[in-house]
Design an enzyme around this catalytic site. Structure first.
Site, PDB file in Angstrom:
ATOM      1  N   THR A 125      38.332 -17.872  76.354  1.00  0.00           N
ATOM      2  CA  THR A 125      39.446 -17.216  75.672  1.00  0.00           C
ATOM      3  C   THR A 125      38.942 -16.281  74.584  1.00  0.00           C
ATOM      4  OG1 THR A 125      41.323 -17.614  74.179  1.00  0.00           O
ATOM      5  CG2 THR A 125      39.577 -19.246  74.176  1.00  0.00           C
ATOM      6  N   ASP A 126      39.731 -15.248  74.288  1.00  0.00           N
ATOM      7  CA  ASP A 126      39.373 -14.345  73.194  1.00  0.00           C
ATOM      8  C   ASP A 126      39.526 -15.018  71.828  1.00  0.00           C
ATOM      9  OD1 ASP A 126      42.147 -14.451  73.102  1.00  0.00           O
ATOM     10  OD2 ASP A 126      42.450 -12.286  73.158  1.00  0.00           O
ATOM     11  N   GLU A 127      40.167 -16.181  71.808  1.00  0.00           N
ATOM     12  CA  GLU A 127      40.353 -16.869  70.526  1.00  0.00           C
ATOM     13  C   GLU A 127      39.038 -17.353  69.913  1.00  0.00           C
ATOM     14  OE1 GLU A 127      43.667 -19.485  69.950  1.00  0.00           O
ATOM     15  OE2 GLU A 127      44.670 -18.742  71.757  1.00  0.00           O
ATOM     16  N   TYR A 153      41.287 -25.961  68.992  1.00  0.00           N
ATOM     17  CA  TYR A 153      41.262 -25.454  70.367  1.00  0.00           C
ATOM     18  C   TYR A 153      40.175 -24.400  70.546  1.00  0.00           C
ATOM     19  CZ  TYR A 153      42.337 -22.258  74.175  1.00  0.00           C
ATOM     20  OH  TYR A 153      42.237 -21.422  75.258  1.00  0.00           O
ATOM     21  N   LYS A 157      36.566 -24.444  72.754  1.00  0.00           N
ATOM     22  CA  LYS A 157      36.231 -23.470  73.798  1.00  0.00           C
ATOM     23  C   LYS A 157      34.935 -22.730  73.461  1.00  0.00           C
ATOM     24  CE  LYS A 157      38.284 -22.510  77.002  1.00  0.00           C
ATOM     25  NZ  LYS A 157      38.192 -23.028  78.390  1.00  0.00           N
TER      26      LYS A 157
END
Length: 336
Positions: A125-127, A153, A157
């Protein structure tokens, strides 16, 4: 060619299964899913009619289950969508995110090392990059942007990504990683922004928007995401990271207002902001375009209308989630 698709009963994983069954009709696909609250076997009803598709209930943190399936099926490619992914839930209960997203990834890669595979692909994810300032629209995430996580979260990741790269360097495991922007489209679980707003309109409930609603996300239509992963697992370089973005930036408020405009009704209700809420995500997909020729095909205006139409036409699907009936379907299938 045989693919293991972990987390395939979820949103992006199920869309990927349908995409691959259509794009590569000679491939065999095995969906591995633990069927937690976000796993819905009703989503895969059509896929189950395909002789090249198989479902296996399995938790990626259960080494015995995973190794047994690898021994039995001998997959060529693993695409790992399996993850706890809801930021709010990670703030309330970080432990399950660390277990699934990090230790589950380790289990899969250990099985890959033992049984041998052509490619292990980690869907990220880009998060993991944190956020960008709202007053710098010229700034974008690239594959070399430092990791700067904001929630349990995204931290889980990012940890998994680092572990994947370490397995490549230490053991020579053939891996790739993709980091995508916010996905939307059919089969999206109703706790996420777009489906939550659509279903709330139908239920006559207010549309909750965090803070001032000015948080910006880069929206990627899920089928475009699936096509990018397809390209990466077949033609992407081992050990590389590819950012997958839509170049479709919208504020949360703009997204919700678009849904109201299309449906002709809905009332926004501003609510207390989420802890550590990132302000802006925006991906530069230059690398995947330059190396693999991928670009998103779906504009946000086109994709959001298509998505809303899908939810309008598939009320039974999301109603069964909201009333819990889908859990009974999951249980009855696994018993048979």
């Amino acid at each position: 060619m045989k693919l293991f698709v972990t987390g395939g009963a979820g949103f992006i994983g199920s869309n990927f299964i349908y995409y691959m069954l259509e794009k590569h009709p000679d491939y065999k696909l095995v969906c591995l899913d633990a069927l937690t609250y976000a796993g819905n076997l009703e989503t895969l009803s059509s896929a189950m009619e395909n002789e090249n598709f198989k479902f296996a209930k399995a938790d990626i943190t259960n080494r015995a289950e995973i190794f047994k399936l690898f021994e039995l099926e001998r997959p060529d490619i693993i695409v790992n969508f399996a993850a706890e992914s809801h930021v709010d839930r990670s703030i309330e209960n970080p432990g399950v995110f660390l277990k699934t997203n990090i230790l589950g990834t380790q289990t899969l890669m250990d099985a890959c090392r033992l049984y041998g595979i052509k490619r292990y692909h980690q869907v990220s994810t880009d998060e993991v990059y944190g956020d960008l300032p709202l007053d710098r629209p010229d700034m974008f995430f690239t594959e070399t942007t430092p990791l700067h996580t904001s929630s349990p979260y995204s931290a889980s990741k990012a940890s998994a990504d680092l572990l994947v790269l370490a397995y490549h360097r230490t053991y020579g495991l053939p891996v790739s990683i993709s980091r995508c922007s916010n996905n939307y489209g059919p089969y999206h679980f109703p706790e996420k922004l777009i489906p939550l707003m659509i279903t709330n309109v139908f239920k006559g409930k207010p549309l909750p928007v965090y803070g001032d609603g000015k948080n910006v996300r880069d929206w990627l239509y899920v089928k475009d995401h699936c096509s990018a992963i397809d390209m990466i697992i077949h033609n992407g370089k081992e050990g590389e990271i590819y950012n997958i973005g839509g170049h479709n930036e919208r504020t949360n408020l703009e997204v919700v207002q678009t849904i109201i405009d299309v449906l002709g009704k809905g009332e926004i209700q501003f609510v207390k902001d989420r802890a550590g809420h990132d302000r802006r995500y925006a991906i530069d997909p230059a690398k995947i375009y330059n190396e693999l020729g991928w670009l998103p095909k779906t504009s946000f205006d086109e994709g959001i209308k298509s998505t809303i139409e899908w939810y309008v036409s598939n009320k039974a699907w999301w109603s069964n989630i909201l009333n819990g009936e889908y859990l009974k379907f999951n249980a009855s299938y696994c018993e048979n």
